[in-house]
Write a protein that holds these residues in place. Sequence first.
Motif, short mmCIF file in Angstrom:
data_model
loop_
_atom_site.label_atom_id
_atom_site.label_comp_id
_atom_site.label_asym_id
_atom_site.label_seq_id
_atom_site.Cartn_x
_atom_site.Cartn_y
_atom_site.Cartn_z
N ILE A 150 58.50 33.73 38.12
CA ILE A 150 57.07 33.78 37.85
C ILE A 150 56.44 35.00 38.51
O ILE A 150 57.02 35.64 39.40
N TRP A 156 56.42 26.68 39.98
CA TRP A 156 55.76 26.74 38.69
C TRP A 156 54.88 25.52 38.46
O TRP A 156 53.72 25.61 38.07
N ALA A 165 60.49 27.77 41.35
CA ALA A 165 60.29 29.14 40.88
C ALA A 165 60.60 30.15 41.96
O ALA A 165 60.45 29.87 43.16
N TYR A 177 52.14 28.41 28.79
CA TYR A 177 50.97 28.17 29.65
C TYR A 177 49.74 28.06 28.75
O TYR A 177 48.99 29.01 28.57
#
Length: 465
Positions: A396, A195, A201, A268
Amino acid sequence: MTSEIPTTAPRPDERRAELAARVKELMPGVRSDLEALTRIPSVSLDSFDQRHVDDSARAVADLLRAEGMEVRIVQEGGRPAVVGHLPGPEGAPTVLLYAHHDVQPPGDEADWNTPMFEPTEIDGRLYARGIADDKAGVMAHVAALRAHGGKPPVGVTVFVEGEEEIASESLPTILERHGDSLRADAIVLADSQNWKIGVPALTTTLRGLVRVVVEVKALEHGVHSGMFGGAVPDGLTALARLLATLHDDEGNVAVAGLKSSEAADLDYPEEVLRAESGLAEGVQPIGSGSFLSRLWTKPSMTVIGIDAPSVAKAANLLTPVGRAKLSMRIHPAEVPGTAYELLKKHLEDNAPWGCQVSVTLDDEGPGFAADAQGPIYEEARAAFRDAWDGTDPVDIGVGGSIPFVASFAERFPDAAILVTGVEDPDTRAHAANESLHLAEFERVCLAEALLLERLGALPTGGTDG
Protein backbone atom coordinates in the motif's frame (compact mmCIF):
# COMPACT_ATOMS: atom_id res chain seq x y z
CA MET A 1 23.87 -31.29 -11.41
CA THR A 2 23.31 -28.68 -8.71
CA SER A 3 20.03 -27.85 -7.06
CA GLU A 4 18.91 -24.23 -6.78
CA ILE A 5 18.72 -22.85 -3.24
CA PRO A 6 15.18 -21.50 -2.72
CA THR A 7 14.87 -17.79 -1.98
CA THR A 8 12.51 -18.49 0.88
CA ALA A 9 13.92 -20.97 3.38
CA PRO A 10 11.60 -23.81 4.47
CA ARG A 11 9.57 -22.93 7.54
CA PRO A 12 8.15 -25.90 9.50
CA ASP A 13 4.52 -25.53 10.49
CA GLU A 14 5.47 -26.74 13.94
CA ARG A 15 7.68 -23.72 14.55
CA ARG A 16 4.98 -21.34 13.36
CA ALA A 17 2.48 -22.99 15.71
CA GLU A 18 5.00 -22.84 18.55
CA LEU A 19 5.58 -19.10 18.10
CA ALA A 20 1.85 -18.45 17.74
CA ALA A 21 1.17 -20.25 21.02
CA ARG A 22 4.00 -18.39 22.69
CA VAL A 23 2.76 -14.98 21.52
CA LYS A 24 -0.79 -15.78 22.67
CA GLU A 25 0.58 -16.74 26.08
CA LEU A 26 2.55 -13.48 26.27
CA MET A 27 -0.24 -11.11 25.24
CA PRO A 28 -1.71 -10.39 28.70
CA GLY A 29 1.69 -9.22 29.92
CA VAL A 30 2.39 -7.32 26.69
CA ARG A 31 -0.96 -5.57 27.02
CA SER A 32 -0.30 -4.70 30.65
CA ASP A 33 3.07 -3.17 29.76
CA LEU A 34 1.50 -1.32 26.82
CA GLU A 35 -1.14 0.18 29.08
CA ALA A 36 1.46 1.27 31.62
CA LEU A 37 3.57 2.90 28.89
CA THR A 38 0.51 4.65 27.44
CA ARG A 39 -0.41 6.16 30.81
CA ILE A 40 2.74 8.30 30.54
CA PRO A 41 1.55 11.44 28.65
CA SER A 42 4.72 11.77 26.59
CA VAL A 43 3.66 14.64 24.32
CA SER A 44 6.85 15.98 22.74
CA LEU A 45 5.45 19.42 21.83
CA ASP A 46 7.28 22.21 23.68
CA SER A 47 4.11 23.50 25.35
CA PHE A 48 3.75 20.22 27.28
CA ASP A 49 5.74 19.00 30.30
CA GLN A 50 8.82 17.31 28.85
CA ARG A 51 9.51 15.40 32.04
CA HIS A 52 6.89 12.94 30.82
CA VAL A 53 8.92 12.30 27.66
CA ASP A 54 11.95 11.60 29.86
CA ASP A 55 9.85 9.24 31.97
CA SER A 56 8.67 7.46 28.83
CA ALA A 57 12.24 7.00 27.58
CA ARG A 58 13.26 5.47 30.91
CA ALA A 59 10.24 3.14 30.84
CA VAL A 60 11.16 1.95 27.33
CA ALA A 61 14.76 1.44 28.42
CA ASP A 62 13.58 -0.71 31.33
CA LEU A 63 11.42 -2.83 29.01
CA LEU A 64 14.36 -3.49 26.69
CA ARG A 65 16.77 -4.25 29.54
CA ALA A 66 14.32 -6.81 30.86
CA GLU A 67 14.75 -8.68 27.55
CA GLY A 68 18.52 -8.84 28.01
CA MET A 69 19.41 -5.94 25.75
CA GLU A 70 22.35 -3.62 26.25
CA VAL A 71 20.56 -0.27 26.45
CA ARG A 72 21.46 3.40 26.33
CA ILE A 73 19.45 6.60 26.16
CA VAL A 74 20.68 8.92 23.40
CA GLN A 75 19.99 12.65 23.26
CA GLU A 76 21.45 14.92 20.58
CA GLY A 77 19.82 18.27 21.22
CA GLY A 78 16.25 16.94 21.09
CA ARG A 79 14.06 14.50 22.98
CA PRO A 80 15.57 11.27 24.34
CA ALA A 81 15.78 8.21 22.11
CA VAL A 82 16.41 4.69 23.38
CA VAL A 83 18.79 2.25 21.72
CA GLY A 84 19.02 -1.42 22.69
CA HIS A 85 21.14 -4.17 21.18
CA LEU A 86 21.07 -7.93 21.46
CA PRO A 87 23.57 -9.97 19.43
CA GLY A 88 22.42 -12.94 17.40
CA PRO A 89 24.18 -16.13 16.34
CA GLU A 90 27.50 -15.65 14.58
CA GLY A 91 27.00 -14.89 10.90
CA ALA A 92 23.30 -14.09 11.31
CA PRO A 93 21.89 -10.89 9.81
CA THR A 94 21.05 -7.88 11.96
CA VAL A 95 17.59 -6.35 12.12
CA LEU A 96 16.86 -2.81 13.31
CA LEU A 97 13.42 -2.37 14.87
CA TYR A 98 12.16 1.23 14.98
CA ALA A 99 9.26 2.85 16.84
CA HIS A 100 8.68 6.12 18.70
CA HIS A 101 7.58 6.73 22.26
CA ASP A 102 6.41 10.35 21.96
CA VAL A 103 2.76 11.05 21.20
CA GLN A 104 0.50 13.73 19.75
CA PRO A 105 -1.29 16.23 22.02
CA PRO A 106 -4.58 14.70 23.14
CA GLY A 107 -6.74 17.64 22.08
CA ASP A 108 -9.98 18.65 23.76
CA GLU A 109 -11.02 16.25 26.51
CA ALA A 110 -14.66 16.83 25.58
CA ASP A 111 -14.07 15.11 22.23
CA TRP A 112 -13.00 11.85 23.88
CA ASN A 113 -15.43 9.11 24.85
CA THR A 114 -12.91 7.64 27.33
CA PRO A 115 -10.13 9.09 29.52
CA MET A 116 -7.39 10.39 27.22
CA PHE A 117 -4.43 8.62 28.85
CA GLU A 118 -6.20 5.75 30.60
CA PRO A 119 -6.44 2.76 28.24
CA THR A 120 -10.05 1.60 28.07
CA GLU A 121 -11.34 -1.46 26.18
CA ILE A 122 -14.57 -1.23 24.18
CA ASP A 123 -15.64 -3.96 21.75
CA GLY A 124 -12.17 -5.40 21.26
CA ARG A 125 -10.43 -2.05 20.83
CA LEU A 126 -8.23 -0.27 23.36
CA TYR A 127 -8.69 3.52 23.47
CA ALA A 128 -6.13 6.13 24.59
CA ARG A 129 -3.78 8.72 23.14
CA GLY A 130 -0.65 7.01 21.82
CA ILE A 131 -1.99 3.49 22.32
CA ALA A 132 -1.49 2.77 18.61
CA ASP A 133 0.72 5.63 17.45
CA ASP A 134 3.21 4.43 18.40
CA LYS A 135 3.44 2.73 21.77
CA ALA A 136 1.93 -0.44 20.34
CA GLY A 137 4.82 -0.32 17.86
CA VAL A 138 7.25 -0.29 20.77
CA MET A 139 5.51 -3.23 22.40
CA ALA A 140 5.34 -5.23 19.16
CA HIS A 141 9.15 -5.17 19.16
CA VAL A 142 9.25 -6.19 22.82
CA ALA A 143 6.75 -8.98 22.18
CA ALA A 144 8.88 -10.38 19.33
CA LEU A 145 11.90 -10.47 21.61
CA ARG A 146 9.90 -12.18 24.35
CA ALA A 147 8.58 -14.76 21.90
CA HIS A 148 12.18 -15.80 21.22
CA GLY A 149 13.02 -15.93 24.92
CA GLY A 150 15.62 -13.19 24.67
CA LYS A 151 17.64 -15.27 22.16
CA PRO A 152 16.52 -14.14 18.72
CA PRO A 153 17.81 -15.99 15.64
CA VAL A 154 19.22 -12.69 14.31
CA GLY A 155 21.06 -9.77 15.82
CA VAL A 156 18.49 -7.19 16.97
CA THR A 157 18.87 -3.46 17.52
CA VAL A 158 15.86 -1.56 18.81
CA PHE A 159 15.72 2.20 18.21
CA VAL A 160 12.83 4.05 19.86
CA GLU A 161 12.73 7.73 18.96
CA GLY A 162 11.36 10.46 21.22
CA GLU A 163 10.42 13.24 18.82
CA GLU A 164 8.77 11.73 15.75
CA GLU A 165 5.64 13.77 16.37
CA ILE A 166 7.64 17.03 16.15
CA ALA A 167 9.42 16.23 12.87
CA SER A 168 12.38 14.21 14.22
CA GLU A 169 14.60 17.27 14.25
CA SER A 170 17.59 15.63 15.93
CA LEU A 171 17.30 12.33 14.04
CA PRO A 172 19.82 13.31 11.33
CA THR A 173 22.37 14.06 14.05
CA ILE A 174 21.62 10.76 15.82
CA LEU A 175 22.04 8.86 12.55
CA GLU A 176 25.27 10.72 11.80
CA ARG A 177 26.86 10.20 15.23
CA HIS A 178 25.44 6.79 16.13
CA GLY A 179 24.72 5.33 12.72
CA ASP A 180 27.37 2.63 12.93
CA SER A 181 25.63 1.11 15.94
CA LEU A 182 22.29 1.16 14.09
CA ARG A 183 23.49 -0.43 10.85
CA ALA A 184 21.43 -3.46 9.83
CA ASP A 185 20.51 -5.72 6.93
CA ALA A 186 16.80 -5.07 7.43
CA ILE A 187 15.05 -2.13 9.08
CA VAL A 188 11.50 -2.57 10.37
CA LEU A 189 9.81 0.80 10.85
CA ALA A 190 6.63 0.12 12.83
CA ASP A 191 4.72 3.37 12.37
CA SER A 192 2.20 2.74 9.59
CA GLN A 193 -0.97 0.70 9.15
CA ASN A 194 -2.49 -2.40 7.64
CA TRP A 195 -4.92 -2.33 4.72
CA LYS A 196 -7.92 -3.26 6.86
CA ILE A 197 -8.85 -5.57 9.71
CA GLY A 198 -7.81 -9.05 8.61
CA VAL A 199 -5.56 -7.93 5.73
CA PRO A 200 -1.90 -7.09 6.48
CA ALA A 201 0.14 -4.63 4.43
CA LEU A 202 3.61 -3.38 3.68
CA THR A 203 3.77 0.37 3.12
CA THR A 204 5.90 0.90 0.01
CA THR A 205 5.19 4.57 -0.79
CA LEU A 206 4.74 7.69 1.31
CA ARG A 207 3.93 11.19 0.14
CA GLY A 208 6.28 14.02 1.01
CA LEU A 209 5.34 17.26 2.77
CA VAL A 210 5.67 20.99 2.19
CA ARG A 211 4.10 23.26 4.81
CA VAL A 212 4.03 27.03 4.36
CA VAL A 213 2.59 30.18 5.89
CA VAL A 214 1.13 32.61 3.36
CA GLU A 215 0.39 36.21 4.28
CA VAL A 216 -1.72 38.59 2.20
CA LYS A 217 -1.44 42.29 3.03
CA ALA A 218 -4.06 44.72 1.72
CA LEU A 219 -3.81 47.65 4.14
CA GLU A 220 -1.26 49.34 6.35
CA HIS A 221 -3.82 49.36 9.18
CA GLY A 222 -7.42 48.44 9.83
CA VAL A 223 -10.17 50.83 8.81
CA HIS A 224 -13.96 51.09 9.24
CA SER A 225 -15.73 48.58 7.00
CA GLY A 226 -18.59 50.96 6.29
CA MET A 227 -16.41 53.94 5.45
CA PHE A 228 -14.09 52.15 3.02
CA GLY A 229 -15.74 48.84 2.14
CA GLY A 230 -16.55 48.57 -1.54
CA ALA A 231 -13.50 50.49 -2.71
CA VAL A 232 -10.75 48.97 -0.56
CA PRO A 233 -10.03 45.22 -0.22
CA ASP A 234 -9.45 43.60 3.13
CA GLY A 235 -6.74 41.05 3.87
CA LEU A 236 -9.08 38.18 4.72
CA THR A 237 -11.19 38.45 1.58
CA ALA A 238 -8.01 38.71 -0.49
CA LEU A 239 -6.65 35.65 1.30
CA ALA A 240 -9.85 33.72 0.61
CA ARG A 241 -9.63 34.53 -3.10
CA LEU A 242 -6.00 33.46 -3.18
CA LEU A 243 -6.69 30.17 -1.40
CA ALA A 244 -9.50 29.45 -3.86
CA THR A 245 -6.94 29.39 -6.72
CA LEU A 246 -5.16 26.38 -5.22
CA HIS A 247 -7.76 23.90 -6.59
CA ASP A 248 -9.52 23.58 -9.93
CA ASP A 249 -13.28 23.12 -10.17
CA GLU A 250 -12.99 19.36 -9.60
CA GLY A 251 -10.82 19.82 -6.52
CA ASN A 252 -7.46 18.86 -8.05
CA VAL A 253 -4.45 20.83 -6.84
CA ALA A 254 -3.94 23.61 -9.41
CA VAL A 255 -0.25 24.34 -8.76
CA ALA A 256 1.45 23.82 -12.11
CA GLY A 257 4.41 21.45 -12.45
CA LEU A 258 3.81 19.12 -9.48
CA LYS A 259 4.43 15.40 -10.01
CA SER A 260 1.52 12.95 -10.12
CA SER A 261 1.06 9.26 -10.97
CA GLU A 262 -1.36 6.38 -10.63
CA ALA A 263 -1.38 4.30 -7.44
CA ALA A 264 -1.71 0.55 -6.93
CA ASP A 265 -4.88 -1.02 -8.33
CA LEU A 266 -6.63 -2.04 -5.12
CA ASP A 267 -10.36 -2.07 -4.52
CA TYR A 268 -11.29 1.10 -2.64
CA PRO A 269 -14.88 2.14 -3.43
CA GLU A 270 -16.46 5.46 -2.51
CA GLU A 271 -18.52 3.98 0.32
CA VAL A 272 -15.32 2.86 2.05
CA LEU A 273 -13.73 6.29 1.57
CA ARG A 274 -16.83 7.95 3.03
CA ALA A 275 -16.96 5.63 6.02
CA GLU A 276 -13.25 5.80 6.86
CA SER A 277 -12.92 9.57 6.41
CA GLY A 278 -16.18 10.61 8.05
CA LEU A 279 -17.28 12.54 4.96
CA ALA A 280 -20.49 14.37 5.84
CA GLU A 281 -23.75 13.43 4.14
CA GLY A 282 -24.13 15.13 0.77
CA VAL A 283 -20.49 16.19 0.52
CA GLN A 284 -18.78 14.90 -2.61
CA PRO A 285 -15.15 13.68 -2.82
CA ILE A 286 -12.79 16.08 -4.58
CA GLY A 287 -10.26 15.55 -7.35
CA SER A 288 -10.13 13.16 -10.29
CA GLY A 289 -8.62 9.75 -10.94
CA SER A 290 -8.80 6.74 -8.65
CA PHE A 291 -9.33 7.43 -4.97
CA LEU A 292 -6.06 5.73 -4.04
CA SER A 293 -4.14 7.89 -6.52
CA ARG A 294 -5.71 10.97 -4.93
CA LEU A 295 -4.67 9.72 -1.50
CA TRP A 296 -1.22 8.25 -2.24
CA THR A 297 0.44 9.61 -5.39
CA LYS A 298 -1.25 12.89 -6.35
CA PRO A 299 -0.57 16.16 -4.54
CA SER A 300 -3.07 17.46 -2.00
CA MET A 301 -3.53 20.91 -0.48
CA THR A 302 -5.11 21.63 2.88
CA VAL A 303 -5.66 24.87 4.78
CA ILE A 304 -4.78 23.81 8.32
CA GLY A 305 -4.89 27.19 10.04
CA ILE A 306 -6.04 30.79 9.58
CA ASP A 307 -5.32 33.85 11.71
CA ALA A 308 -8.52 35.89 11.82
CA PRO A 309 -10.68 37.77 14.31
CA SER A 310 -13.11 35.41 15.99
CA VAL A 311 -16.80 35.64 15.15
CA ALA A 312 -17.61 36.43 18.78
CA LYS A 313 -15.15 39.34 18.94
CA ALA A 314 -15.26 40.64 15.37
CA ALA A 315 -15.38 44.43 14.85
CA ASN A 316 -16.76 46.27 11.82
CA LEU A 317 -13.28 46.50 10.39
CA LEU A 318 -11.40 45.84 7.17
CA THR A 319 -8.72 43.45 8.41
CA PRO A 320 -5.39 44.61 6.97
CA VAL A 321 -3.64 41.22 6.77
CA GLY A 322 -4.82 37.67 6.20
CA ARG A 323 -2.59 34.75 7.15
CA ALA A 324 -2.97 31.00 6.63
CA LYS A 325 -0.93 27.83 7.07
CA LEU A 326 -1.04 25.36 4.17
CA SER A 327 -0.12 21.69 4.23
CA MET A 328 0.75 20.31 0.80
CA ARG A 329 1.39 16.58 0.37
CA ILE A 330 3.51 15.73 -2.64
CA HIS A 331 4.27 12.73 -4.86
CA PRO A 332 6.66 10.20 -3.24
CA ALA A 333 9.38 11.09 -5.76
CA GLU A 334 8.87 14.88 -5.66
CA VAL A 335 11.74 17.00 -4.36
CA PRO A 336 10.30 19.12 -1.51
CA GLY A 337 12.39 22.18 -2.42
CA THR A 338 11.10 22.08 -5.99
CA ALA A 339 7.51 21.70 -4.83
CA TYR A 340 7.92 24.67 -2.47
CA GLU A 341 9.17 26.91 -5.25
CA LEU A 342 6.25 25.90 -7.48
CA LEU A 343 3.76 26.64 -4.69
CA LYS A 344 5.43 29.95 -3.85
CA LYS A 345 5.30 31.03 -7.50
CA HIS A 346 1.62 30.09 -7.77
CA LEU A 347 0.69 32.12 -4.71
CA GLU A 348 2.71 35.16 -5.77
CA ASP A 349 1.41 35.04 -9.36
CA ASN A 350 -2.20 34.89 -8.19
CA ALA A 351 -2.11 37.77 -5.73
CA PRO A 352 -5.61 39.32 -5.88
CA TRP A 353 -6.01 43.04 -6.61
CA GLY A 354 -2.28 43.65 -6.35
CA CYS A 355 -2.14 42.70 -2.66
CA GLN A 356 1.26 41.93 -1.19
CA VAL A 357 1.79 38.18 -0.85
CA SER A 358 4.61 36.64 1.18
CA VAL A 359 5.27 32.90 1.52
CA THR A 360 7.39 31.38 4.28
CA LEU A 361 8.48 27.75 4.42
CA ASP A 362 7.38 26.23 7.73
CA ASP A 363 8.44 22.59 7.24
CA GLU A 364 9.29 20.09 4.54
CA GLY A 365 10.03 16.39 4.28
CA PRO A 366 10.76 13.96 1.45
CA GLY A 367 8.51 11.11 0.43
CA PHE A 368 9.54 7.48 0.09
CA ALA A 369 9.22 4.78 -2.54
CA ALA A 370 10.62 1.31 -1.91
CA ASP A 371 11.70 -1.21 -4.51
CA ALA A 372 10.08 -3.88 -2.39
CA GLN A 373 11.77 -6.89 -4.00
CA GLY A 374 14.27 -9.46 -2.80
CA PRO A 375 14.57 -12.11 -0.10
CA ILE A 376 13.89 -9.89 2.90
CA TYR A 377 10.67 -8.51 1.44
CA GLU A 378 9.56 -12.00 0.48
CA GLU A 379 10.23 -13.26 4.00
CA ALA A 380 8.26 -10.34 5.40
CA ARG A 381 5.30 -11.15 3.16
CA ALA A 382 5.51 -14.80 4.18
CA ALA A 383 5.59 -13.84 7.86
CA PHE A 384 2.49 -11.71 7.39
CA ARG A 385 0.77 -14.53 5.53
CA ASP A 386 1.50 -16.95 8.37
CA ALA A 387 0.39 -14.52 11.08
CA TRP A 388 -2.87 -13.74 9.26
CA ASP A 389 -3.73 -17.42 8.69
CA GLY A 390 -2.96 -17.53 4.98
CA THR A 391 -4.21 -14.07 3.98
CA ASP A 392 -1.84 -12.51 1.45
CA PRO A 393 -0.46 -9.10 2.40
CA VAL A 394 -0.84 -6.16 0.03
CA ASP A 395 1.55 -3.36 -0.83
CA ILE A 396 0.00 0.00 0.00
CA GLY A 397 0.84 3.67 -0.11
CA VAL A 398 0.13 6.16 2.64
CA GLY A 399 -0.92 9.70 1.93
CA GLY A 400 0.65 11.01 5.10
CA SER A 401 4.33 11.85 5.36
CA ILE A 402 6.88 10.07 7.53
CA PRO A 403 10.11 11.93 6.75
CA PHE A 404 12.24 9.76 9.04
CA VAL A 405 11.75 6.83 6.64
CA ALA A 406 13.69 8.72 3.96
CA SER A 407 16.36 9.54 6.56
CA PHE A 408 16.92 5.84 7.25
CA ALA A 409 16.90 4.99 3.54
CA GLU A 410 19.53 7.65 2.87
CA ARG A 411 21.75 6.66 5.81
CA PHE A 412 21.50 2.90 5.13
CA PRO A 413 21.11 2.54 1.34
CA ASP A 414 21.89 -1.18 1.36
CA ALA A 415 19.31 -2.12 3.97
CA ALA A 416 15.83 -3.41 3.13
CA ILE A 417 13.32 -0.90 4.54
CA LEU A 418 10.12 -2.55 5.80
CA VAL A 419 7.44 -0.03 6.79
CA THR A 420 4.90 -1.88 8.90
CA GLY A 421 2.44 -0.87 11.57
CA VAL A 422 -0.25 -1.69 14.08
CA GLU A 423 -2.89 0.75 12.86
CA ASP A 424 -6.01 0.14 10.76
CA PRO A 425 -8.49 2.51 9.07
CA ASP A 426 -10.44 2.93 12.32
CA THR A 427 -7.45 3.79 14.51
CA ARG A 428 -7.88 7.60 14.28
CA ALA A 429 -4.25 8.34 15.06
CA HIS A 430 -3.73 12.02 16.00
CA ALA A 431 -7.50 12.46 16.50
CA ALA A 432 -9.74 12.04 19.50
CA ASN A 433 -10.62 8.43 20.40
CA GLU A 434 -7.43 6.89 19.02
CA SER A 435 -7.60 3.13 19.40
CA LEU A 436 -5.86 -0.20 18.85
CA HIS A 437 -7.60 -3.35 17.57
CA LEU A 438 -6.41 -5.98 20.04
CA ALA A 439 -6.76 -9.04 17.80
CA GLU A 440 -4.80 -7.32 15.00
CA PHE A 441 -2.15 -6.27 17.50
CA GLU A 442 -1.58 -9.91 18.42
CA ARG A 443 -1.13 -10.74 14.72
CA VAL A 444 1.37 -7.89 14.36
CA CYS A 445 3.39 -9.24 17.29
CA LEU A 446 3.33 -12.75 15.83
CA ALA A 447 4.30 -11.49 12.36
CA GLU A 448 7.38 -9.77 13.76
CA ALA A 449 8.42 -12.84 15.72
CA LEU A 450 7.99 -14.93 12.57
CA LEU A 451 9.97 -12.41 10.51
CA LEU A 452 12.95 -12.68 12.87
CA GLU A 453 12.73 -16.45 12.62
CA ARG A 454 12.60 -16.38 8.82
CA LEU A 455 15.46 -13.94 8.43
CA GLY A 456 17.59 -16.06 10.73
CA ALA A 457 16.93 -19.07 8.51
CA LEU A 458 18.00 -17.42 5.27
CA PRO A 459 21.07 -18.94 3.59
CA THR A 460 24.34 -17.04 4.05
CA GLY A 461 24.16 -13.98 1.85
CA GLY A 462 20.41 -14.41 1.47
CA THR A 463 19.73 -10.92 2.79
CA ASP A 464 21.34 -9.33 -0.28
CA GLY A 465 19.02 -7.47 -2.60
